[in-house]
Design a protein around this motif. Sequence first.
Motif, PDB file in Angstrom:
ATOM      1  N   THR A 163      38.096  38.718  27.384  1.00 28.16           N
ATOM      2  CA  THR A 163      37.507  38.252  28.645  1.00 28.16           C
ATOM      3  C   THR A 163      36.834  39.388  29.416  1.00 28.16           C
ATOM      4  O   THR A 163      36.656  39.290  30.632  1.00 28.16           O
ATOM      5  CB  THR A 163      38.575  37.589  29.537  1.00 28.16           C
ATOM      6  OG1 THR A 163      39.648  38.513  29.773  1.00 28.16           O
ATOM      7  CG2 THR A 163      39.127  36.339  28.877  1.00 28.16           C
ATOM      8  N   ILE A 164      36.468  40.428  28.720  1.00 27.36           N
ATOM      9  CA  ILE A 164      35.693  41.473  29.391  1.00 27.36           C
ATOM     10  C   ILE A 164      34.286  40.929  29.667  1.00 27.36           C
ATOM     11  O   ILE A 164      33.782  40.078  28.934  1.00 27.36           O
ATOM     12  CB  ILE A 164      35.631  42.766  28.546  1.00 27.36           C
ATOM     13  CG1 ILE A 164      35.016  42.494  27.172  1.00 27.36           C
ATOM     14  CG2 ILE A 164      37.010  43.388  28.408  1.00 27.36           C
ATOM     15  CD1 ILE A 164      34.869  43.737  26.317  1.00 27.36           C
ATOM     16  N   PRO A 165      33.625  41.401  30.719  1.00 29.30           N
ATOM     17  CA  PRO A 165      32.384  40.774  31.171  1.00 29.30           C
ATOM     18  C   PRO A 165      31.116  41.327  30.544  1.00 29.30           C
ATOM     19  O   PRO A 165      30.012  41.009  31.002  1.00 29.30           O
ATOM     20  CB  PRO A 165      32.399  41.095  32.671  1.00 29.30           C
ATOM     21  CG  PRO A 165      33.024  42.464  32.727  1.00 29.30           C
ATOM     22  CD  PRO A 165      34.086  42.467  31.634  1.00 29.30           C
ATOM     23  N   VAL A 166      31.232  42.140  29.503  1.00 26.35           N
ATOM     24  CA  VAL A 166      30.069  42.887  29.035  1.00 26.35           C
ATOM     25  C   VAL A 166      28.959  41.994  28.481  1.00 26.35           C
ATOM     26  O   VAL A 166      27.775  42.269  28.673  1.00 26.35           O
ATOM     27  CB  VAL A 166      30.476  43.951  27.986  1.00 26.35           C
ATOM     28  CG1 VAL A 166      31.151  45.134  28.643  1.00 26.35           C
ATOM     29  CG2 VAL A 166      31.397  43.343  26.924  1.00 26.35           C
ATOM     30  N   PHE A 167      29.315  40.899  27.790  1.00 29.20           N
ATOM     31  CA  PHE A 167      28.279  40.022  27.231  1.00 29.20           C
ATOM     32  C   PHE A 167      27.481  39.353  28.351  1.00 29.20           C
ATOM     33  O   PHE A 167      26.243  39.338  28.330  1.00 29.20           O
ATOM     34  CB  PHE A 167      28.904  38.969  26.327  1.00 29.20           C
ATOM     35  CG  PHE A 167      27.902  37.974  25.779  1.00 29.20           C
ATOM     36  CD1 PHE A 167      27.045  38.329  24.751  1.00 29.20           C
ATOM     37  CD2 PHE A 167      27.811  36.698  26.311  1.00 29.20           C
ATOM     38  CE1 PHE A 167      26.114  37.424  24.254  1.00 29.20           C
ATOM     39  CE2 PHE A 167      26.884  35.785  25.823  1.00 29.20           C
ATOM     40  CZ  PHE A 167      26.035  36.144  24.794  1.00 29.20           C
ATOM     41  N   GLN A 168      28.195  38.781  29.328  1.00 29.51           N
ATOM     42  CA  GLN A 168      27.509  38.096  30.424  1.00 29.51           C
ATOM     43  C   GLN A 168      26.611  39.050  31.202  1.00 29.51           C
ATOM     44  O   GLN A 168      25.458  38.732  31.529  1.00 29.51           O
ATOM     45  CB  GLN A 168      28.534  37.463  31.375  1.00 29.51           C
ATOM     46  CG  GLN A 168      29.204  36.218  30.844  1.00 29.51           C
ATOM     47  CD  GLN A 168      30.217  36.532  29.760  1.00 29.51           C
ATOM     48  OE1 GLN A 168      30.718  37.649  29.644  1.00 29.51           O
ATOM     49  NE2 GLN A 168      30.537  35.535  28.959  1.00 29.51           N
ATOM     50  N   VAL A 169      27.142  40.234  31.514  1.00 29.73           N
ATOM     51  CA  VAL A 169      26.359  41.210  32.275  1.00 29.73           C
ATOM     52  C   VAL A 169      25.172  41.704  31.455  1.00 29.73           C
ATOM     53  O   VAL A 169      24.046  41.815  31.968  1.00 29.73           O
ATOM     54  CB  VAL A 169      27.256  42.397  32.696  1.00 29.73           C
ATOM     55  CG1 VAL A 169      26.422  43.510  33.312  1.00 29.73           C
ATOM     56  CG2 VAL A 169      28.322  41.934  33.682  1.00 29.73           C
ATOM     57  N   LEU A 370      25.064  31.316  37.306  1.00 32.54           N
ATOM     58  CA  LEU A 370      26.005  30.850  36.283  1.00 32.54           C
ATOM     59  C   LEU A 370      26.723  32.020  35.616  1.00 32.54           C
ATOM     60  O   LEU A 370      27.926  31.970  35.372  1.00 32.54           O
ATOM     61  CB  LEU A 370      25.263  30.025  35.231  1.00 32.54           C
ATOM     62  CG  LEU A 370      24.835  28.612  35.643  1.00 32.54           C
ATOM     63  CD1 LEU A 370      23.961  27.989  34.572  1.00 32.54           C
ATOM     64  CD2 LEU A 370      26.051  27.730  35.909  1.00 32.54           C
ATOM     65  N   SER A 371      25.972  33.064  35.325  1.00 32.97           N
ATOM     66  CA  SER A 371      26.561  34.232  34.687  1.00 32.97           C
ATOM     67  C   SER A 371      27.547  34.932  35.617  1.00 32.97           C
ATOM     68  O   SER A 371      28.620  35.365  35.190  1.00 32.97           O
ATOM     69  CB  SER A 371      25.459  35.203  34.260  1.00 32.97           C
ATOM     70  OG  SER A 371      26.005  36.327  33.617  1.00 32.97           O
ATOM     71  N   LEU A 372      27.177  35.026  36.882  1.00 33.64           N
ATOM     72  CA  LEU A 372      28.073  35.657  37.854  1.00 33.64           C
ATOM     73  C   LEU A 372      29.386  34.888  37.974  1.00 33.64           C
ATOM     74  O   LEU A 372      30.461  35.488  38.084  1.00 33.64           O
ATOM     75  CB  LEU A 372      27.393  35.744  39.223  1.00 33.64           C
ATOM     76  CG  LEU A 372      26.451  36.925  39.436  1.00 33.64           C
ATOM     77  CD1 LEU A 372      25.749  36.803  40.780  1.00 33.64           C
ATOM     78  CD2 LEU A 372      27.209  38.247  39.363  1.00 33.64           C
ATOM     79  N   SER A 373      29.301  33.558  37.956  1.00 38.25           N
ATOM     80  CA  SER A 373      30.528  32.767  38.060  1.00 38.25           C
ATOM     81  C   SER A 373      31.442  33.047  36.874  1.00 38.25           C
ATOM     82  O   SER A 373      32.667  33.088  37.015  1.00 38.25           O
ATOM     83  CB  SER A 373      30.195  31.273  38.150  1.00 38.25           C
ATOM     84  OG  SER A 373      29.657  30.788  36.935  1.00 38.25           O
ATOM     85  N   THR A 374      30.862  33.259  35.691  1.00 33.88           N
ATOM     86  CA  THR A 374      31.659  33.598  34.511  1.00 33.88           C
ATOM     87  C   THR A 374      32.301  34.973  34.677  1.00 33.88           C
ATOM     88  O   THR A 374      33.479  35.168  34.356  1.00 33.88           O
ATOM     89  CB  THR A 374      30.793  33.582  33.246  1.00 33.88           C
ATOM     90  OG1 THR A 374      30.165  32.308  33.117  1.00 33.88           O
ATOM     91  CG2 THR A 374      31.629  33.856  32.009  1.00 33.88           C
ATOM     92  N   VAL A 375      31.531  35.921  35.161  1.00 30.70           N
ATOM     93  CA  VAL A 375      32.056  37.272  35.392  1.00 30.70           C
ATOM     94  C   VAL A 375      33.222  37.227  36.375  1.00 30.70           C
ATOM     95  O   VAL A 375      34.247  37.888  36.186  1.00 30.70           O
ATOM     96  CB  VAL A 375      30.938  38.200  35.915  1.00 30.70           C
ATOM     97  CG1 VAL A 375      31.510  39.546  36.345  1.00 30.70           C
ATOM     98  CG2 VAL A 375      29.879  38.400  34.837  1.00 30.70           C
ATOM     99  N   PHE A 376      33.077  36.436  37.435  1.00 33.60           N
ATOM    100  CA  PHE A 376      34.145  36.310  38.424  1.00 33.60           C
ATOM    101  C   PHE A 376      35.414  35.748  37.785  1.00 33.60           C
ATOM    102  O   PHE A 376      36.519  36.254  38.012  1.00 33.60           O
ATOM    103  CB  PHE A 376      33.716  35.382  39.571  1.00 33.60           C
ATOM    104  CG  PHE A 376      32.555  35.897  40.374  1.00 33.60           C
ATOM    105  CD1 PHE A 376      32.229  37.246  40.385  1.00 33.60           C
ATOM    106  CD2 PHE A 376      31.781  35.021  41.123  1.00 33.60           C
ATOM    107  CE1 PHE A 376      31.151  37.720  41.129  1.00 33.60           C
ATOM    108  CE2 PHE A 376      30.706  35.478  41.869  1.00 33.60           C
ATOM    109  CZ  PHE A 376      30.388  36.829  41.865  1.00 33.60           C
ATOM    110  N   THR A 377      35.259  34.701  36.976  1.00 30.78           N
ATOM    111  CA  THR A 377      36.415  34.032  36.378  1.00 30.78           C
ATOM    112  C   THR A 377      37.080  34.890  35.315  1.00 30.78           C
ATOM    113  O   THR A 377      38.315  34.906  35.203  1.00 30.78           O
ATOM    114  CB  THR A 377      35.988  32.684  35.773  1.00 30.78           C
ATOM    115  OG1 THR A 377      35.410  31.885  36.804  1.00 30.78           O
ATOM    116  CG2 THR A 377      37.170  31.948  35.175  1.00 30.78           C
ATOM    117  N   PHE A 378      36.289  35.617  34.539  1.00 29.72           N
ATOM    118  CA  PHE A 378      36.872  36.473  33.513  1.00 29.72           C
ATOM    119  C   PHE A 378      37.755  37.567  34.122  1.00 29.72           C
ATOM    120  O   PHE A 378      38.703  38.019  33.487  1.00 29.72           O
ATOM    121  CB  PHE A 378      35.768  37.092  32.650  1.00 29.72           C
ATOM    122  CG  PHE A 378      35.329  36.217  31.511  1.00 29.72           C
ATOM    123  CD1 PHE A 378      35.677  34.881  31.461  1.00 29.72           C
ATOM    124  CD2 PHE A 378      34.586  36.739  30.458  1.00 29.72           C
ATOM    125  CE1 PHE A 378      35.284  34.070  30.413  1.00 29.72           C
ATOM    126  CE2 PHE A 378      34.189  35.942  29.392  1.00 29.72           C
ATOM    127  CZ  PHE A 378      34.535  34.607  29.379  1.00 29.72           C
TER     128      PHE A 378
END
Length: 457
Positions: A163-169, A370-378
């Motif tokens: 659940t690290i955010p590297v892909f989304q970022v 959408l990507s930010l929301s994923t980063v927040f949740t991860f």
Amino acid sequence: MDFIDNIEAALGALAGLLWGMPLVFLLVGGGTFFLLYSRFLPYRHLAQSVRLLFRRADPNDPGQLSHFQALSTALSGTLGMGNVSGVALAITIGGPGAVFWMWLSALLGIATKFYTCTLAVMYRGRDSEGEWQGGPMYVIREGLGNRWRPLAYFFGLAGLLGTIPVFQVNQLVQVLRDTIAIPAGLTSNVSHFNFDLTLGVILAALMFIVASGRLQRLGSVTSWMVPTMVAGYLVLTAVVLLSYYAEIPHALAQIVTDAFSGSAVAGGAVGSVIVTGIQRAAFSNEAGIGTEAMAHGAARTKEPVREGLVAMLGPVIDTLLVCTCTALVILISGVWQSGDHDGASLTATAFGELFPVGGATILAVLVSFLSLSTVFTFWYYGSKCLGFLIGARYQHHYIWFYLLLIIAGSVASLNLVVNLVDSMYALMAIPTMTSALLLAPKVNAAAKAYFSSSEQQ
């Protein structure tokens, strides 16, 4: 660079090994078992899932989030780059046929989510600080007993890394750079690296603001951000698809035909198409992976089956609806055949080709949220995994490591990031599906009691 290349190659080999037919069988076979074992219960009660979203939570029930907030939080961890970049990667690697196997995975994922998320509430456990928590690690500890405890720690470690955010970022920065910054000349005097790094620092600052409010602020943010951005994305795709409605039947036929021929994949390997579709679907809707169970496990309810019903909507919204829209836009545009783009850039290029004015720019704005929301949740998922591994009183320190990962993700290699996350998702699936299969009779018994009582009303 040799060191990075070696790591990238090693992670690629690991991901290829883990995502073999045994894991595909575990996810697909497990989902099929859940569907048959429940006598198609998830499909029969989808309408009730929607009604439950708007049911007022009892303040005396255990938990921290309403049904709607729990689903929004879970969706915020899946909606985003999995629907934009993940679909593009599926088509690039596995051809149009991979989308068909994403559909199949989602249809079975409805049943899988019912079981895993019902268990997440049924077997909530207290962390080292005495707070109630949900997720596969607590399901294993509370439901299977101490002899299975190593499997719980196994999930905690894989979940921490997965659940690290590297892909989304990484993909968010790529979209903003390619669709907004470069056309506007914002990077003419600054290197791409410096632009990416600066954007990474800004994203890290936003993450810190949300994290300072803990789960309550996360639930509040995602409950308005996710529905708004999904609606905006669907409007954008609807405009495109209505403009090219005559091409939709051909695109759908292409998906179905290629699913069984593999003609769009080098070598025509159907097995490669299947694995790619299942892999990207798992990254998109997380059915059987276990992360979403941590969000649903925080729902304010005393009835586990009720939350399981709500969770079933995840694959429907995420994969069957949003991912399908993305796939149709990419296939109709034809840009996937050039090989000049991959990931989020491919989707942005497709929208740019088909949307009348500024399609790529509008997409970039929607994807940003959408990507930010994923980063927040991860961040929430990772902190809970860390809390389980080393103690809840230390989990707040995870934010500092997470902020560094956001910055690193802004300049990381896409292949390295994808291989790392894919490997961890595969490892998370093993304890999640194993525990759910072993405890499936408990879910069936709870469902029988629930549907024969007034609690379902």
